[in-house]
Design a protein around this motif. Structure first.
Motif, PDB file in Angstrom:
ATOM      1  N   VAL A  14       0.862  -1.192   0.000  1.00 15.56           N
ATOM      2  CA  VAL A  14       0.000   0.000   0.000  1.00 15.56           C
ATOM      3  C   VAL A  14       0.891   1.232   0.000  1.00 15.56           C
ATOM      4  O   VAL A  14       1.902   1.267   0.695  1.00 15.56           O
ATOM      5  CB  VAL A  14      -0.917  -0.001   1.248  1.00 15.56           C
ATOM      6  CG1 VAL A  14      -1.768   1.260   1.289  1.00 15.56           C
ATOM      7  CG2 VAL A  14      -1.806  -1.245   1.254  1.00 15.56           C
ATOM      8  N   ILE A  84      -7.580   6.601   3.039  1.00 14.06           N
ATOM      9  CA  ILE A  84      -7.948   5.387   2.306  1.00 14.06           C
ATOM     10  C   ILE A  84      -9.372   5.491   1.780  1.00 14.06           C
ATOM     11  O   ILE A  84      -9.646   5.243   0.596  1.00 14.06           O
ATOM     12  CB  ILE A  84      -7.799   4.150   3.207  1.00 14.06           C
ATOM     13  CG1 ILE A  84      -6.315   3.905   3.528  1.00 14.06           C
ATOM     14  CG2 ILE A  84      -8.409   2.912   2.542  1.00 14.06           C
ATOM     15  CD1 ILE A  84      -6.095   2.903   4.638  1.00 14.06           C
ATOM     16  N   THR A  90      -3.784   4.254  -1.963  1.00 13.02           N
ATOM     17  CA  THR A  90      -4.159   3.094  -2.768  1.00 13.02           C
ATOM     18  C   THR A  90      -3.052   2.035  -2.710  1.00 13.02           C
ATOM     19  O   THR A  90      -1.960   2.286  -2.213  1.00 13.02           O
ATOM     20  CB  THR A  90      -4.379   3.498  -4.239  1.00 13.02           C
ATOM     21  OG1 THR A  90      -3.149   4.026  -4.761  1.00 13.02           O
ATOM     22  CG2 THR A  90      -5.470   4.544  -4.359  1.00 13.02           C
ATOM     23  N   THR A  91      -3.346   0.874  -3.243  1.00  8.70           N
ATOM     24  CA  THR A  91      -2.324  -0.165  -3.379  1.00  8.70           C
ATOM     25  C   THR A  91      -1.486   0.116  -4.613  1.00  8.70           C
ATOM     26  O   THR A  91      -1.852   0.921  -5.471  1.00  8.70           O
ATOM     27  CB  THR A  91      -2.978  -1.551  -3.525  1.00  8.70           C
ATOM     28  OG1 THR A  91      -3.840  -1.544  -4.666  1.00  8.70           O
ATOM     29  CG2 THR A  91      -3.786  -1.919  -2.287  1.00  8.70           C
ATOM     30  N   MET A 119      -6.783  -1.770   6.359  1.00  8.10           N
ATOM     31  CA  MET A 119      -6.246  -1.798   4.996  1.00  8.10           C
ATOM     32  C   MET A 119      -6.472  -3.156   4.341  1.00  8.10           C
ATOM     33  O   MET A 119      -6.894  -3.244   3.186  1.00  8.10           O
ATOM     34  CB  MET A 119      -4.759  -1.476   5.018  1.00  8.10           C
ATOM     35  CG  MET A 119      -4.421  -0.028   5.307  1.00  8.10           C
ATOM     36  SD  MET A 119      -2.623   0.218   5.243  1.00  8.10           S
ATOM     37  CE  MET A 119      -2.516   1.984   5.562  1.00  8.10           C
ATOM     38  N   TYR A 122     -10.190  -3.405   3.576  1.00  4.96           N
ATOM     39  CA  TYR A 122     -10.660  -2.444   2.572  1.00  4.96           C
ATOM     40  C   TYR A 122     -10.166  -2.818   1.177  1.00  4.96           C
ATOM     41  O   TYR A 122     -10.920  -2.736   0.197  1.00  4.96           O
ATOM     42  CB  TYR A 122     -10.176  -1.042   2.952  1.00  4.96           C
ATOM     43  CG  TYR A 122     -10.752   0.052   2.090  1.00  4.96           C
ATOM     44  CD1 TYR A 122     -11.955   0.664   2.434  1.00  4.96           C
ATOM     45  CD2 TYR A 122     -10.088   0.484   0.928  1.00  4.96           C
ATOM     46  CE1 TYR A 122     -12.497   1.669   1.648  1.00  4.96           C
ATOM     47  CE2 TYR A 122     -10.627   1.481   0.141  1.00  4.96           C
ATOM     48  CZ  TYR A 122     -11.827   2.071   0.499  1.00  4.96           C
ATOM     49  OH  TYR A 122     -12.366   3.055  -0.285  1.00  4.96           O
ATOM     50  N   PHE A 123      -8.902  -3.228   1.085  1.00  5.34           N
ATOM     51  CA  PHE A 123      -8.314  -3.570  -0.214  1.00  5.34           C
ATOM     52  C   PHE A 123      -8.442  -5.062  -0.539  1.00  5.34           C
ATOM     53  O   PHE A 123      -7.884  -5.524  -1.535  1.00  5.34           O
ATOM     54  CB  PHE A 123      -6.841  -3.151  -0.255  1.00  5.34           C
ATOM     55  CG  PHE A 123      -6.627  -1.665  -0.184  1.00  5.34           C
ATOM     56  CD1 PHE A 123      -7.161  -0.825  -1.146  1.00  5.34           C
ATOM     57  CD2 PHE A 123      -5.894  -1.108   0.855  1.00  5.34           C
ATOM     58  CE1 PHE A 123      -6.969   0.556  -1.086  1.00  5.34           C
ATOM     59  CE2 PHE A 123      -5.689   0.264   0.929  1.00  5.34           C
ATOM     60  CZ  PHE A 123      -6.237   1.101  -0.045  1.00  5.34           C
ATOM     61  N   GLU A 124      -9.144  -5.789   0.303  1.00  8.10           N
ATOM     62  CA  GLU A 124      -9.402  -7.223   0.106  1.00  8.10           C
ATOM     63  C   GLU A 124      -8.103  -8.014  -0.054  1.00  8.10           C
ATOM     64  O   GLU A 124      -7.957  -8.843  -0.952  1.00  8.10           O
ATOM     65  CB  GLU A 124     -10.319  -7.431  -1.105  1.00  8.10           C
ATOM     66  CG  GLU A 124     -11.672  -6.752  -0.947  1.00  8.10           C
ATOM     67  CD  GLU A 124     -12.597  -6.989  -2.132  1.00  8.10           C
ATOM     68  OE1 GLU A 124     -12.119  -7.464  -3.179  1.00  8.10           O
ATOM     69  OE2 GLU A 124     -13.800  -6.710  -1.999  1.00  8.10           O
TER      70      GLU A 124
END
Length: 216
Positions: A14, A84, A90-91, A119, A122-124
């Protein structure tokens, strides 16, 4: 060659928070205690806080260490979550590489445990990792964060691995790997273009796909 691969989070998977945002969070913590801090004291708790630096700040202002650190950490976590959710953090574009590893994966971050968990959700990303650690929002958490190998050792134990490659983007990551008896891969993301190491990582890479060449 390696039983597992361990990753740092911020600056590796991230994109890292901007320093000025962490400074804003640290300043708000001082404000909660009605203090206008000296710049060196603000810097000491903004990023990469050390036990000695934190103790000096608390002694200078008569803070209760536990109360002040909890306030500081809460502010830092909240501001990161805000970034975020707003889409400003973002990633990296090569994050899909996580799906292609055959070795079990773990994550060890010096960010707050609550922030790391948010994180990953949220970003799976949580599905990729058998174990993950941030640090607790306590003074003891400062002592145990990298370059202390404490959480690297715990991650290895969770996975049941004897050998692992640790991928990080800072000198403390390289030193932590060495302290844990692990090989390190320093990933030179764009924010590390001019970053100089005083220690030698086992490997240096520019993106996650290059790790597969090391593993082969």
């Amino acid at each position: 060659m390696y039983d597992a691969v361990l990753f740092d989070n911020d600056g590796v998977l991230v994109k890292p928070p901007k320093r000025e945002l962490l400074q804003e969070a640290a300043r708000s913590a001082f404000e909660e205690f009605d203090v206008d801090p000296a710049e060196d004291h603000l810097a000491a708790v903004t990023h990469s806080a050390t036990p000695d630096g934190f103790r000096e700040v608390c002694e200078a202002y008569g803070f209760d260490p536990n109360s002040f650190w909890e306030t500081r950490d809460s502010a830092a976590s909240e501001i990161q979550l805000r970034e975020i959710e707003a889409g400003r953090t973002t990633t990296y574009d090569d994050i899909d590489a996580l799906s292609s590893f055959e070795q079990p994966l773990g994550l060890v971050s010096s960010n707050q445990q609550a922030t790391v968990e948010f994180m990953l959700d949220y970003f799976e990303l949580a599905r990729h990792f058998e174990t993950y650690y941030g640090r607790p929002p306590t003074v003891e958490g400062i002592r145990r964060k990298k370059p202390n190998p404490h959480f690297l050792d715990r991650a290895l134990a969770d996975i049941g691995a004897e050998t692992a490659l640790f991928v990080g983007d800072s000198e403390s990551d390289v030193v932590a790997a060495d302290n844990a008896g692990l090989d390190s891969a320093f990933i030179r993301r764009p924010h590390r273009t001019e970053y100089e190491l005083s220690v030698e990582p086992t490997y240096e890479i520019e993106g996650l796909p290059e790790i597969f060449e090391i593993l082969d």
